[in-house]
Structure formats: C-alpha cells, structure tokens
Write a protein that holds these residues in place. Structure first.
Motif, PDB file in Angstrom:
ATOM      1  N   LEU A 258      50.929  49.400  17.420  1.00  0.00           N
ATOM      2  CA  LEU A 258      50.163  50.239  18.336  1.00  0.00           C
ATOM      3  C   LEU A 258      50.238  51.734  18.014  1.00  0.00           C
ATOM      4  CD1 LEU A 258      51.030  48.451  21.700  1.00  0.00           C
ATOM      5  CD2 LEU A 258      48.993  48.200  20.288  1.00  0.00           C
ATOM      6  N   LEU A 259      51.366  52.216  17.572  1.00  0.00           N
ATOM      7  CA  LEU A 259      51.561  53.652  17.359  1.00  0.00           C
ATOM      8  C   LEU A 259      51.292  54.098  15.929  1.00  0.00           C
ATOM      9  CD1 LEU A 259      54.815  54.156  19.463  1.00  0.00           C
ATOM     10  CD2 LEU A 259      52.439  54.494  20.171  1.00  0.00           C
ATOM     11  N   ASP A 260      50.893  53.207  15.063  1.00  0.00           N
ATOM     12  CA  ASP A 260      50.651  53.556  13.673  1.00  0.00           C
ATOM     13  C   ASP A 260      49.274  54.185  13.522  1.00  0.00           C
ATOM     14  OD1 ASP A 260      51.109  53.778  10.995  1.00  0.00           O
ATOM     15  OD2 ASP A 260      50.674  51.683  10.524  1.00  0.00           O
ATOM     16  N   LYS A 261      49.216  55.320  12.815  1.00  0.00           N
ATOM     17  CA  LYS A 261      47.933  56.018  12.605  1.00  0.00           C
ATOM     18  C   LYS A 261      47.027  55.229  11.653  1.00  0.00           C
ATOM     19  CE  LYS A 261      49.278  59.868  14.735  1.00  0.00           C
ATOM     20  NZ  LYS A 261      50.062  59.344  15.828  1.00  0.00           N
ATOM     21  N   ASN A 262      47.631  54.606  10.657  1.00  0.00           N
ATOM     22  CA  ASN A 262      46.893  53.801   9.697  1.00  0.00           C
ATOM     23  C   ASN A 262      47.395  52.359   9.848  1.00  0.00           C
ATOM     24  OD1 ASN A 262      45.291  53.016   7.613  1.00  0.00           O
ATOM     25  ND2 ASN A 262      46.314  54.236   6.042  1.00  0.00           N
ATOM     26  N   PRO A 263      46.819  51.587  10.773  1.00  0.00           N
ATOM     27  CA  PRO A 263      47.422  50.345  11.259  1.00  0.00           C
ATOM     28  C   PRO A 263      47.955  49.356  10.229  1.00  0.00           C
ATOM     29  CG  PRO A 263      45.467  50.862  12.517  1.00  0.00           C
ATOM     30  CD  PRO A 263      45.542  51.862  11.415  1.00  0.00           C
TER      31      PRO A 263
END
Length: 101
Positions: free
Chosen positions: A52-57
């Motif tokens: 959820l918190l990853d900029k580049n999933p």
C-alpha cells in the motif's frame, strides 16, 4: 596419523543423495523466485504496508522475490558443499576398506 573419516559409508551415501535432491530443488525454487512466479507469492515475506505505501508498487515485491531467490541459491551452494564433503567421506571409506591394520 589422524584420520579425516568421521562418518560411515551409509551415512555418507545418504548425504550425497540428500545433497543432490536439495541442490536440484533449491536451484529450481531460486529460478522460479527470480522470474517472480505468482504461484510462490505466499512464500514471499511481505506486509500490507509493502503493497500500500510503495510509490512504485511492484518493485518492492519484486525486490523481496529477488531476496528469496538469492537465499535459495545460497542454500543450494551450502548443499553442494555438504555433498562434496559426503563424497570425500565415501572415498575415504573405500580407501579404508583396502588398508591392512
């Protein structure tokens, strides 16, 4: 003269068989983790925050896949060393059979 022989012929042969199986299995697992196989997602240690918190999933999950892949390759190398040690023990046991006491 000190002997390097520390296990019998049956234990050494068992070590070789288990090492061969371990190397094959872990190399295949390492390859499948390296190509990010979706079937193995349950074996990747990620949390909900990783998704959820990853900029580049996908990159965070792919990094975890790669780490597990490296761990499998390292374990396969350790199994290879144990197999080599077992092979040396088999050879030493064969040599011992022909020695006269």
């Amino acid at each position: 003269m000190a002997s390097l022989l520390f296990c019998g012929p049956k234990l050494a042969a068992c070590g070789i068989v288990l090492s061969i199986w371990g190397v094959i299995m872990l190399l295949l697992l390492g390859i499948f983790f390296n190509v990010h196989s979706a079937v193995l997602i349950e074996d990747v240690p990620f949390t909900e925050d990783d998704m959820l918190l990853d900029k580049n999933p996908p990159q965070k999950i792919y990094g975890l896949y790669d780490q597990v892949s490296y761990n499998c390759f390292i374990a396969a190398a350790i199994y290879l060393l144990v197999g080599g040690l077992s092979f040396c023990q088999v050879q030493l046991n064969k040599r011992k059979e022909y020695m006269v006491h």
